[in-house]
Design an enzyme around this catalytic site. Structure first.
Site, short mmCIF file in Angstrom:
data_model
loop_
_atom_site.label_atom_id
_atom_site.label_comp_id
_atom_site.label_asym_id
_atom_site.label_seq_id
_atom_site.Cartn_x
_atom_site.Cartn_y
_atom_site.Cartn_z
N ALA A 14 43.90 30.49 41.47
CA ALA A 14 42.72 29.78 40.98
C ALA A 14 41.45 30.54 41.32
CB ALA A 14 42.68 28.37 41.58
N GLY A 16 38.77 33.77 39.94
CA GLY A 16 38.10 33.94 38.64
C GLY A 16 39.07 34.25 37.52
N GLY A 18 42.42 33.62 37.24
CA GLY A 18 43.31 32.51 36.93
C GLY A 18 42.57 31.39 36.21
N PHE A 117 23.52 49.15 41.08
CA PHE A 117 24.75 49.17 41.88
C PHE A 117 25.33 50.57 41.82
CE2 PHE A 117 27.60 46.08 43.90
CZ PHE A 117 26.76 44.99 44.03
N GLN A 237 40.75 50.80 47.60
CA GLN A 237 39.34 51.13 47.85
C GLN A 237 38.88 50.72 49.24
OE1 GLN A 237 35.88 48.98 45.71
NE2 GLN A 237 35.81 51.10 44.99
N HIS A 239 35.51 50.11 51.11
CA HIS A 239 34.09 49.90 50.83
C HIS A 239 33.29 50.46 52.00
CE1 HIS A 239 30.33 47.87 50.02
NE2 HIS A 239 30.81 47.28 48.95
N LEU A 249 32.14 42.08 54.73
CA LEU A 249 31.40 42.89 53.77
C LEU A 249 29.90 42.64 53.77
CD1 LEU A 249 32.25 44.93 51.50
CD2 LEU A 249 31.58 43.12 49.93
N GLU A 252 27.16 45.95 48.38
CA GLU A 252 26.45 47.12 47.87
C GLU A 252 25.11 46.73 47.24
OE1 GLU A 252 29.30 49.77 45.93
OE2 GLU A 252 27.84 49.96 44.32
N ARG A 283 31.80 54.27 45.69
CA ARG A 283 32.21 53.89 47.04
C ARG A 283 33.14 54.88 47.72
NH1 ARG A 283 33.25 47.54 45.47
NH2 ARG A 283 31.04 47.05 45.37
N HIS A 364 39.05 47.11 51.02
CA HIS A 364 38.33 46.15 50.19
C HIS A 364 39.06 45.74 48.92
CE1 HIS A 364 34.89 44.08 48.59
NE2 HIS A 364 34.80 44.88 47.54
N ARG A 406 37.26 51.81 41.87
CA ARG A 406 36.51 50.83 41.07
C ARG A 406 35.02 50.92 41.36
NH1 ARG A 406 34.42 45.74 42.14
NH2 ARG A 406 35.54 45.36 44.08
C1 LIG Z 1 33.70 39.92 50.33
C2 LIG Z 1 33.94 40.38 48.92
C3 LIG Z 1 32.87 40.59 48.08
C4 LIG Z 1 33.08 41.02 46.76
N1 LIG Z 1 32.00 41.21 45.93
C5 LIG Z 1 32.21 41.56 44.63
C6 LIG Z 1 31.12 41.68 43.71
O1 LIG Z 1 29.96 41.45 44.03
N2 LIG Z 1 31.39 42.05 42.44
C7 LIG Z 1 32.66 42.31 42.02
O2 LIG Z 1 32.84 42.64 40.84
N3 LIG Z 1 33.71 42.19 42.87
C8 LIG Z 1 33.52 41.81 44.15
N4 LIG Z 1 34.58 41.67 45.00
C9 LIG Z 1 35.94 41.80 44.46
C10 LIG Z 1 36.32 40.54 43.71
O3 LIG Z 1 35.68 39.43 44.30
C11 LIG Z 1 37.83 40.28 43.73
O4 LIG Z 1 38.51 41.43 43.31
C12 LIG Z 1 38.14 39.14 42.77
O5 LIG Z 1 37.38 38.00 43.08
C13 LIG Z 1 39.62 38.77 42.76
O6 LIG Z 1 39.76 37.65 41.90
P1 LIG Z 1 41.19 37.11 41.48
O7 LIG Z 1 40.95 35.99 40.52
O8 LIG Z 1 42.04 38.22 41.04
O9 LIG Z 1 41.81 36.57 42.84
P2 LIG Z 1 41.24 35.64 44.02
O10 LIG Z 1 39.87 35.14 43.75
O11 LIG Z 1 41.49 36.36 45.28
O12 LIG Z 1 42.20 34.39 43.94
C14 LIG Z 1 43.59 34.49 44.20
C15 LIG Z 1 44.19 33.14 43.93
O13 LIG Z 1 45.61 33.26 43.99
C16 LIG Z 1 46.13 32.17 44.74
N5 LIG Z 1 47.41 32.61 45.29
C17 LIG Z 1 47.71 33.77 45.92
N6 LIG Z 1 49.01 33.80 46.27
C18 LIG Z 1 49.55 32.64 45.83
C19 LIG Z 1 50.84 32.07 45.88
N7 LIG Z 1 51.86 32.70 46.46
N8 LIG Z 1 51.03 30.84 45.33
C20 LIG Z 1 50.00 30.15 44.77
N9 LIG Z 1 48.75 30.66 44.69
C21 LIG Z 1 48.54 31.88 45.22
C22 LIG Z 1 45.06 31.83 45.75
O14 LIG Z 1 45.17 30.49 46.17
C23 LIG Z 1 43.80 32.07 44.92
O15 LIG Z 1 43.47 30.90 44.20
C24 LIG Z 1 34.39 41.24 46.31
C25 LIG Z 1 35.47 41.02 47.15
C26 LIG Z 1 35.25 40.61 48.45
C27 LIG Z 1 36.45 40.44 49.35
#
Ligand SMILES: Cc1cc2nc3c(=O)[nH]c(=O)nc-3n(C[C@H](O)[C@H](O)[C@H](O)COP(=O)(O)OP(=O)(O)OC[C@H]3O[C@@H](n4cnc5c(N)ncnc54)[C@H](O)[C@@H]3O)c2cc1C
Length: 591
Positions: A14, A16, A18, A117, A237, A239, A249, A252, A283, A364, A406
């Site tokens: 859940a 961004g 998903g 950025f 990566q 950071h 973090l 940037e 980075r 990161h 990235r």
């Molecule tokens: C501190 C930080 C700052 C960042 N800032 C930026 C930024 O400014 N700009 C940018 O572009 N990127 C940024 N990033 C990177 C970016 O935020 C992430 O790569 C991105 O949000 C990942 O999104 P996602 O939807 O793939 O997974 P996530 O948002 O990590 O969500 C994963 C989901 O999977 C679920 N899940 C995992 N395993 C299971 C399981 N076994 N069963 C059920 N559910 C499960 C979790 O509950 C969660 O809902 C940042 C990352 C971090 C850590």
């Protein structure tokens, strides 16, 4: 007997990616989201700095420039057709988010505000361009809340705090997943036509990391166990600006707003390495430059860190030196970067408005992951054959738009662009498909058995101790700099840790909220992913993007202008897949 559910489209994760997929799938088919965390606690909510789109709201910009920057930033390992989709669709995706209600910061004339950025440039002047759309330094938080609210509005069914343990496969077709309900310990079978894994990253392999506790790569690890491959796992990566010793973090966006790196001699050292973009170089380059300063004895007080300096009067001095007419003050920084200023105050006791902040590179972001095509459909091999009914998007996936490194802000774009494409593709597929029969009685057995094996384990090894040893070792041997000898040692240590993992000591044998068992299960995922990461890093005898081999310091396009595709089917097997190049031939990266 496990609980049983049936949905046309099932999304695991859940964050961004998903939520975007669920939102678009739910427009036409019955859709559910399963998440081990409460949705708005997903790591996307921690994203700080921004989401890039060539809106050109502040200065001239073009999506083609965004695409070239992404390809060059990725050290020419990106699939260029996928990058074109990313950068072209980014523009509509940001407007789409705005229309869903996302409160972006604004320019004085009411447009979405944008900032600089790393690696994002005006391709003609080569100077940094203002491309990152932002909501203070809480951009991901706003995206997550906006998407969650819109999913609720669209009647997406949520299963919160359910953890996927296995996928249901029949030959080359995915028919759903099995999850454990964390509050009861009971297994649930989710039968679906189309299934998406959007489980996020796996930065918890390393000790110094920006990643949340839950980022253990469950999705990719489950596919490895089902004999499906992962792509480009050697590219991880680091950071450059993690809080010293803690890895938390500092976005940037700080450098986007004018902050610079300072070494122990008080020098703005990036000027010597990358004279045009300086502190806004990509980075991978910044992280290596920090290590070089430290190695040369120019860390702060000769130690293993440098400073990130964003004192307003210093920023104004550098703006002046760079010929930038902009001037800022403390109030401006407190408005544009409230969270990271607070982090430095709380975690380090340092006020960035008056003092420089100690930083070091932090693990990161996973460039590699589950291989997909441009519609988020999962690939079964290096030739592009598909796994029917299975999709992946977000950090868990590798489409591949980030190549070997990235650019900042491009992950959030990836989530919304490929999350949406995946959601639409799932709905199209589900509308024309029927449910493939499954054996409700037996599909959950493997999951129950694997959790019970951990629950009832009577060994002597503490999971937390194994995890710590893995993380410290990965920092040392599979970090910013790598060598063949170090990677071979890493593989030996991982094999040893995997053997010790079979002899666990677990205190809590209960069913309800048993974090002892779930965290131990996650450690198993991390160990498997660490193994394929180290193996792929050993295999790639060149340096490219985030993967730097001291024993092979040059990029080798003749041999390695290829993605790695790795299986862990009994033993590790690695094959190559050519990079798709359309308009941009590889050149040496200079900034
Ligand atoms: C501190 C930080 C700052 C960042 N800032 C930026 C930024 O400014 N700009 C940018 O572009 N990127 C940024 N990033 C990177 C970016 O935020 C992430 O790569 C991105 O949000 C990942 O999104 P996602 O939807 O793939 O997974 P996530 O948002 O990590 O969500 C994963 C989901 O999977 C679920 N899940 C995992 N395993 C299971 C399981 N076994 N069963 C059920 N559910 C499960 C979790 O509950 C969660 O809902 C940042 C990352 C971090 C850590």
């Amino acid at each position: 007997m496990a609980h049983y559910h049936q949905f046309d489209a099932l999304v695991v994760g859940a964050g961004g990616a998903g939520l975007m997929a669920a939102l678009y799938a739910s427009k036409s088919v019955k859709t559910a989201v399963i998440s081990k965390l409460y949705p708005t606690r997903s790591h996307t909510g921690a994203a700080q700095g921004g989401i890039s789109a060539a809106l050109g709201n502040i200065e001239q910009d073009k999506w083609e420039w965004h695409a070239y920057d992404t390809i060059k930033g990725g050290d020419f390992l990106c699939d260029q057709d996928a990058v074109d989709i990313l950068c072209k669709d980014a523009i509509d995706a940001v407007i789409d988010l705005e229309h869903m209600g996302l409160p972006f910061d604004r320019t004085p004339d009411g447009k979405i505000s944008q900032r600089r950025f790393g690696g994002h440039t005006n391709n003609e002047t080569k100077q940094a361009v203002q491309r990152a759309c932002h909501a203070a330094d809480r951009t991901g938080h706003m995206i997550l809340q906006t998407l969650y609210q819109n999913c609720i509005k669209n009647d997406v069914k949520f299963f919160d705090e359910f953890q996927m343990i296995d996928i249901i496969m029949d030959g080359n077709k995915c028919n759903g997943i099995v999850a454990v309900e964390l509050s009861t310990g009971e297994t649930h079978v989710f039968h679906s036509k189309a299934t998406m894994l959007a489980t996020g990253g796996f930065g918890k392999m390393w000790k110094i990391t920006s990643n949340a506790h839950s980022l253990t790569g469950d999705g990719p690890a489950i596919l490895l166990r089902r004999n499906l491959p992962l792509e480009d796992m050697e590219f991880y990566q680091f950071h450059p600006t993690g809080v010293y010793r803690m890895g938390i973090l500092l976005s940037e966006a700080a450098r986007g707003e004018g902050a610079v790196f300072i070494n122990g001699k008080g020098e703005r050292f990036m000027e010597h390495y990358m004279p045009t973009l300086k502190d806004l170089a990509p980075r991978d380059i910044c992280s290596r430059c920090i290590y070089q300063e430290v190695q040369s004895g120019r860390g702060i007080d000769g130690k293993d860190f440098v400073y990130l300096d964003f004192r307003p009067e210093h920023i104004n001095k550098w703006f002046e030196a760079d010929g930038n007419p902009k001037r800022i003050d403390a109030h401006y920084l407190e408005t544009r970067l409230p969270d990271i200023i607070e982090f430095a105050r709380v975690y380090l006791g340092v006020d960035p408005i008056t003092d420089p902040v100690p930083i070091q590179p932090t693990a990161h972001y996973a460039m590699g992951g589950i291989p997909t095509n441009n519609n988020a459909q999962v690939l079964a091999d290096e030739s592009g054959n598909l796994v029917e009914g299975l999709y992946s998007a977000g950090e868990a996936a590798c489409v591949s738009v980030h190549g070997a490194n990235r650019l900042g802000t491009n992950s959030l774009v990836d989530l919304v662009v490929f999350g949406k494409r995946g959601g639409i593709a799932m709905a199209e597929y589900a509308k024309n498909a029927s449910f493939h029969p499954i054996n409700k009685e037996t599909v959950h057995q493997y999951s129950e058995d694997s959790l019970n094996a951990i629950r009832n384990s009577k060994g002597t090894e503490r999971p937390a101790a194994i995890r710590k040893e893995l993380q410290v070792m990965m920092d040392e041997k599979v970090g910013v700099y790598r060598t063949g000898a170090g990677l071979r040692q890493a593989l030996e240590i991982i094999t040893d840790l995997q053997a010790r993992f079979k002899n666990l000591k677990i205190d809590d044998r209960g069913m309800k909220w048993n974090t002892d068992v779930s965290e131990a299960w996650e450690l198993g995922c991390l160990l498997d992913l660490a193994e394929v990461t180290a193996a792929a890093a050993l295999w790639r005898e060149e340096s490219r993007g985030g993967h730097y081999r001291e024993d092979f310091p040059n990029r080798d396009d003749k041999k390695f202008l290829n993605h790695s595709i790795v299986w862990k089917n009994g033993k590790i097997e690695i094959k190559m897949k050519p990079v798709r190049i359309t308009r941009h031939q590889p050149v040496e990266r200079k900034y």
